[in-house]
Design a protein around this motif. Sequence first.
Motif, PDB file in Angstrom:
ATOM      1  N   SER A  36      13.095  -5.102 -10.236  1.00  0.00           N
ATOM      2  CA  SER A  36      13.563  -6.187 -11.345  1.00  0.00           C
ATOM      3  C   SER A  36      12.521  -6.739 -12.133  1.00  0.00           C
ATOM      4  O   SER A  36      12.879  -7.000 -13.264  1.00  0.00           O
ATOM      5  N   ASP A  37      11.288  -6.920 -11.634  1.00  0.00           N
ATOM      6  CA  ASP A  37      10.159  -7.463 -12.463  1.00  0.00           C
ATOM      7  C   ASP A  37       8.721  -6.989 -11.726  1.00  0.00           C
ATOM      8  O   ASP A  37       8.435  -7.710 -10.772  1.00  0.00           O
ATOM      9  N   PRO A  38       8.096  -6.078 -12.231  1.00  0.00           N
ATOM     10  CA  PRO A  38       7.046  -5.665 -11.326  1.00  0.00           C
ATOM     11  C   PRO A  38       6.003  -6.528 -11.464  1.00  0.00           C
ATOM     12  O   PRO A  38       5.005  -6.323 -10.743  1.00  0.00           O
ATOM     13  N   ALA A  39       5.974  -7.698 -12.089  1.00  0.00           N
ATOM     14  CA  ALA A  39       4.886  -8.966 -11.857  1.00  0.00           C
ATOM     15  C   ALA A  39       4.992  -9.373 -10.406  1.00  0.00           C
ATOM     16  O   ALA A  39       4.246 -10.161 -10.190  1.00  0.00           O
ATOM     17  N   LEU A  40       6.212  -9.374  -9.954  1.00  0.00           N
ATOM     18  CA  LEU A  40       6.320  -9.886  -8.524  1.00  0.00           C
ATOM     19  C   LEU A  40       5.905  -8.898  -7.477  1.00  0.00           C
ATOM     20  O   LEU A  40       6.530  -7.958  -7.510  1.00  0.00           O
ATOM     21  N   THR A  41       4.884  -9.334  -7.176  1.00  0.00           N
ATOM     22  CA  THR A  41       4.180  -8.408  -5.969  1.00  0.00           C
ATOM     23  C   THR A  41       3.897  -8.987  -4.733  1.00  0.00           C
ATOM     24  O   THR A  41       3.854 -10.242  -4.647  1.00  0.00           O
ATOM     25  N   ALA A  42       3.519  -8.309  -3.709  1.00  0.00           N
ATOM     26  CA  ALA A  42       3.052  -8.592  -2.327  1.00  0.00           C
ATOM     27  C   ALA A  42       2.216  -7.490  -1.841  1.00  0.00           C
ATOM     28  O   ALA A  42       2.652  -6.293  -1.991  1.00  0.00           O
ATOM     29  N   SER A  43       1.029  -7.883  -1.184  1.00  0.00           N
ATOM     30  CA  SER A  43       0.161  -6.754  -0.457  1.00  0.00           C
ATOM     31  C   SER A  43       0.320  -6.763   0.829  1.00  0.00           C
ATOM     32  O   SER A  43       0.244  -8.020   1.547  1.00  0.00           O
ATOM     33  N   SER A  44      -0.040  -5.689   1.713  1.00  0.00           N
ATOM     34  CA  SER A  44      -0.175  -5.812   3.069  1.00  0.00           C
ATOM     35  C   SER A  44      -1.349  -6.393   3.478  1.00  0.00           C
ATOM     36  O   SER A  44      -2.442  -6.055   2.774  1.00  0.00           O
ATOM     37  N   PRO A  45      -1.904  -6.498   4.779  1.00  0.00           N
ATOM     38  CA  PRO A  45      -3.247  -6.554   5.217  1.00  0.00           C
ATOM     39  C   PRO A  45      -3.872  -5.000   4.756  1.00  0.00           C
ATOM     40  O   PRO A  45      -3.200  -4.147   4.954  1.00  0.00           O
ATOM     41  N   VAL A  46      -5.316  -5.052   5.017  1.00  0.00           N
ATOM     42  CA  VAL A  46      -5.815  -3.769   4.922  1.00  0.00           C
ATOM     43  C   VAL A  46      -5.966  -3.003   6.039  1.00  0.00           C
ATOM     44  O   VAL A  46      -5.882  -3.640   7.349  1.00  0.00           O
ATOM     45  N   VAL A  47      -5.794  -1.817   6.152  1.00  0.00           N
ATOM     46  CA  VAL A  47      -5.841  -0.973   7.523  1.00  0.00           C
ATOM     47  C   VAL A  47      -6.622   0.403   7.241  1.00  0.00           C
ATOM     48  O   VAL A  47      -7.002   0.466   6.122  1.00  0.00           O
ATOM     49  N   ALA A  48      -7.039   0.722   8.240  1.00  0.00           N
ATOM     50  CA  ALA A  48      -7.958   1.948   8.316  1.00  0.00           C
ATOM     51  C   ALA A  48      -6.788   3.021   8.198  1.00  0.00           C
ATOM     52  O   ALA A  48      -5.991   2.989   8.717  1.00  0.00           O
ATOM     53  N   ALA A  49      -7.035   4.257   7.778  1.00  0.00           N
ATOM     54  CA  ALA A  49      -6.303   5.411   7.847  1.00  0.00           C
ATOM     55  C   ALA A  49      -6.137   5.839   9.200  1.00  0.00           C
ATOM     56  O   ALA A  49      -7.106   5.878   9.893  1.00  0.00           O
ATOM     57  N   ILE A  50      -5.187   6.225   9.733  1.00  0.00           N
ATOM     58  CA  ILE A  50      -4.884   6.842  11.119  1.00  0.00           C
ATOM     59  C   ILE A  50      -5.510   8.297  11.123  1.00  0.00           C
ATOM     60  O   ILE A  50      -6.054   8.664  12.190  1.00  0.00           O
ATOM     61  N   SER A  51      -5.245   8.962   9.941  1.00  0.00           N
ATOM     62  CA  SER A  51      -5.475  10.368  10.138  1.00  0.00           C
ATOM     63  C   SER A  51      -5.865  10.709   8.572  1.00  0.00           C
ATOM     64  O   SER A  51      -5.672   9.936   7.509  1.00  0.00           O
ATOM     65  N   ASP A  52      -6.463  12.008   8.303  1.00  0.00           N
ATOM     66  CA  ASP A  52      -6.565  12.263   6.718  1.00  0.00           C
ATOM     67  C   ASP A  52      -4.980  12.502   6.234  1.00  0.00           C
ATOM     68  O   ASP A  52      -5.209  12.693   4.958  1.00  0.00           O
ATOM     69  N   THR A  53      -4.250  12.337   6.968  1.00  0.00           N
ATOM     70  CA  THR A  53      -2.630  12.683   6.370  1.00  0.00           C
ATOM     71  C   THR A  53      -1.787  11.437   6.675  1.00  0.00           C
ATOM     72  O   THR A  53      -0.547  11.478   6.277  1.00  0.00           O
ATOM     73  N   LEU A  54      -2.274  10.304   7.203  1.00  0.00           N
ATOM     74  CA  LEU A  54      -1.423   9.068   7.464  1.00  0.00           C
ATOM     75  C   LEU A  54      -1.924   7.682   7.528  1.00  0.00           C
ATOM     76  O   LEU A  54      -3.238   7.550   7.998  1.00  0.00           O
ATOM     77  N   VAL A  55      -1.266   6.938   6.755  1.00  0.00           N
ATOM     78  CA  VAL A  55      -1.638   5.377   6.596  1.00  0.00           C
ATOM     79  C   VAL A  55      -0.429   4.669   7.026  1.00  0.00           C
ATOM     80  O   VAL A  55       0.378   4.909   6.504  1.00  0.00           O
ATOM     81  N   GLU A  56      -0.733   3.656   7.905  1.00  0.00           N
ATOM     82  CA  GLU A  56       0.416   2.821   8.239  1.00  0.00           C
ATOM     83  C   GLU A  56       0.090   1.546   7.622  1.00  0.00           C
ATOM     84  O   GLU A  56      -0.868   0.992   8.363  1.00  0.00           O
ATOM     85  N   CYS A  57       0.905   0.907   7.120  1.00  0.00           N
ATOM     86  CA  CYS A  57       0.651  -0.716   6.544  1.00  0.00           C
ATOM     87  C   CYS A  57       1.548  -1.519   7.347  1.00  0.00           C
ATOM     88  O   CYS A  57       2.756  -1.058   7.519  1.00  0.00           O
TER      89      CYS A  57
END
Length: 101
Positions: A36-57
């Motif tokens: 509804s308003d792309p200026a409204l955002t939130a970000s997850s904590p940083v994480v390392a990739a689990i593998s070259d095909t998967l990241v879990e936030c």
Amino acid sequence: SKTLPAAGGGVTISVAGAGFSTAAGEVYYCNFSALSDPALTASSPVVAAISDTLVECSSPQWVHAKGTASLSLLRTGFGVAVDDGGNDKLVTFVEAVSAVA
């Protein structure tokens, strides 16, 4: 699309792709933007990739009005790694978290 039962954060969101870096020091984070308003955002904590095909936030606290948000995966220092251009990465926050003074 994934519905989060509350906007308090902490829900694991899996992002599949290809070519994610698993090198030491390489980190990613998920960014959520309200449709509804792309200026409204939130970000997850940083994480390392689990593998070259998967990241879990872990979903962040969502203090904006309930609704649907788009999800982008970003690699710190490099920008967008996965975008929801096809709207296949949508998250619905069903309630907002009240700010605590």
